[in-house]
Design an enzyme around this catalytic site. Structure first.
Site, mmCIF file in Angstrom:
data_model
loop_
_atom_site.group_PDB
_atom_site.id
_atom_site.type_symbol
_atom_site.label_atom_id
_atom_site.label_comp_id
_atom_site.label_asym_id
_atom_site.label_seq_id
_atom_site.Cartn_x
_atom_site.Cartn_y
_atom_site.Cartn_z
ATOM 1 N N ASN A 78 -11.738 -9.868 12.141
ATOM 2 C CA ASN A 78 -10.576 -9.489 12.944
ATOM 3 C C ASN A 78 -9.509 -10.554 12.747
ATOM 4 O O ASN A 78 -9.503 -11.582 13.427
ATOM 5 C CB ASN A 78 -10.960 -9.367 14.415
ATOM 6 C CG ASN A 78 -9.774 -8.950 15.288
ATOM 7 O OD1 ASN A 78 -8.656 -8.781 14.799
ATOM 8 N ND2 ASN A 78 -10.021 -8.786 16.577
ATOM 9 N N LYS A 79 -8.633 -10.319 11.785
ATOM 10 C CA LYS A 79 -7.666 -11.354 11.411
ATOM 11 C C LYS A 79 -6.682 -11.669 12.524
ATOM 12 O O LYS A 79 -6.131 -12.762 12.593
ATOM 13 C CB LYS A 79 -6.952 -10.938 10.128
ATOM 14 C CG LYS A 79 -7.906 -10.769 8.963
ATOM 15 C CD LYS A 79 -7.226 -10.184 7.750
ATOM 16 C CE LYS A 79 -8.224 -9.910 6.634
ATOM 17 N NZ LYS A 79 -9.226 -8.888 6.968
ATOM 18 N N ASP A 117 0.826 -1.202 0.000
ATOM 19 C CA ASP A 117 0.000 0.000 0.000
ATOM 20 C C ASP A 117 0.865 1.259 0.000
ATOM 21 O O ASP A 117 0.627 2.203 -0.761
ATOM 22 C CB ASP A 117 -0.911 0.008 1.224
ATOM 23 C CG ASP A 117 -1.927 -1.130 1.194
ATOM 24 O OD1 ASP A 117 -2.088 -1.741 0.130
ATOM 25 O OD2 ASP A 117 -2.539 -1.395 2.232
#
Length: 244
Positions: free
Chosen positions: A45-46, A2
């Site tokens: 929520n990894k 990103d």
């Protein structure tokens, strides 16, 4: 990635990033290709699950299997690098992937690569894992890397139909082989395709979040009027330092 895109992006292009060696390349996109970003209205929520870590370990086990098969001494666990070092094309390596077992337990992994090599694959918070999916995970990783090359070629040929086909293949692979999609993402991709989009796939790590949808420029106003979307976009210039 990103942050790299924020700095290295160039108007009208996609940014291809390779990691070994680290390098980037701007790929010119067809002028009639427009991307819509749409949220699936669900998130995971990894950090509270082991989903991501499971796939990392499964990829490492496949890397160890292939390093032994091809007598590769590199310490890398990157499957793309293993493919390069093996001297095999993507088509060749994908045929070999089909020889892998679909799912194995820890004892079977030890039979395949040895206890010491399994230990190299595991981390402190993954030692409790007992089952590993190998063939589908490897098939996704290698086929996805192959699709990157094919997508670049499709961009060069200004073939947005092929770009869309590859995006659809990518999402199916994420959903079926890597199992990192979810019902909501699958449904939103299908919804846009049913309304005339050329391609749609999850973006980011998966298990919720956003999908990116490819449309022909002439279809955008109609489809966006019919369906919810976050925003319509075309790649823009990244961050620049400007002297005053």
């Amino acid at each position: 990635m990103d942050q790299a895109a924020e700095v290295l992006a160039s108007e009208g292009t996609a940014l291809r990033i390779d990691f070994n060696p680290l390098r980037s390349k701007n790929i010119q996109l067809p002028s009639d290709a427009v991307f819509v970003v749409v949220h699936s209205n669900t998130e995971l929520n990894k950090g509270a699950t082991s989903h991501y870590n499971e796939r990392v370990i499964e990829g490492r086990i496949v890397a160890q299997i292939f390093k032994q098969k091809f007598n590769i001494t590199s310490g890398s666990f990157r499957l793309k690098e293993i493919q390069t070092l093996s001297g095999k094309s993507f088509k060749e390596i994908l045929k070999i992937v089909e020889e892998l077992p679909d799912e194995v337990n820890k004892e079977q992994v030890i039979d395949l690569i040895g206890a010491d090599k399994l230990e190299e694959c595991l981390t402190e918070n993954t030692r409790s894992f007992q089952k590993f999916k190998l063939r589908p995970r490897a098939r996704h990783v290698f086929s996805e890397a192959y699709r990157v090359e094919q997508f670049e070629s499709a961009c060069a040929q200004k073939n947005i139909q092929e770009m869309g086909r590859l995006m659809n293949e990518s999402h199916r692979s994420c959903a079926i082989d890597y199992e990192c999609s979810c019902r909501e993402l699958d449904e939103i991709c299908r919804l846009y395709l049913d309304h005339g989009a050329l391609g749609a796939r999850l973006t980011g790590a998966g298990w919720g979040g956003c999908a990116v949808v490819l449309m022909a420029a002439d279809d955008v106003d109609r489809v966006v009027a019919e369906l919810p979307s976050l925003f319509v976009s075309k790649p823009a210039q990244g961050i620049r330092l400007q002297r005053f």
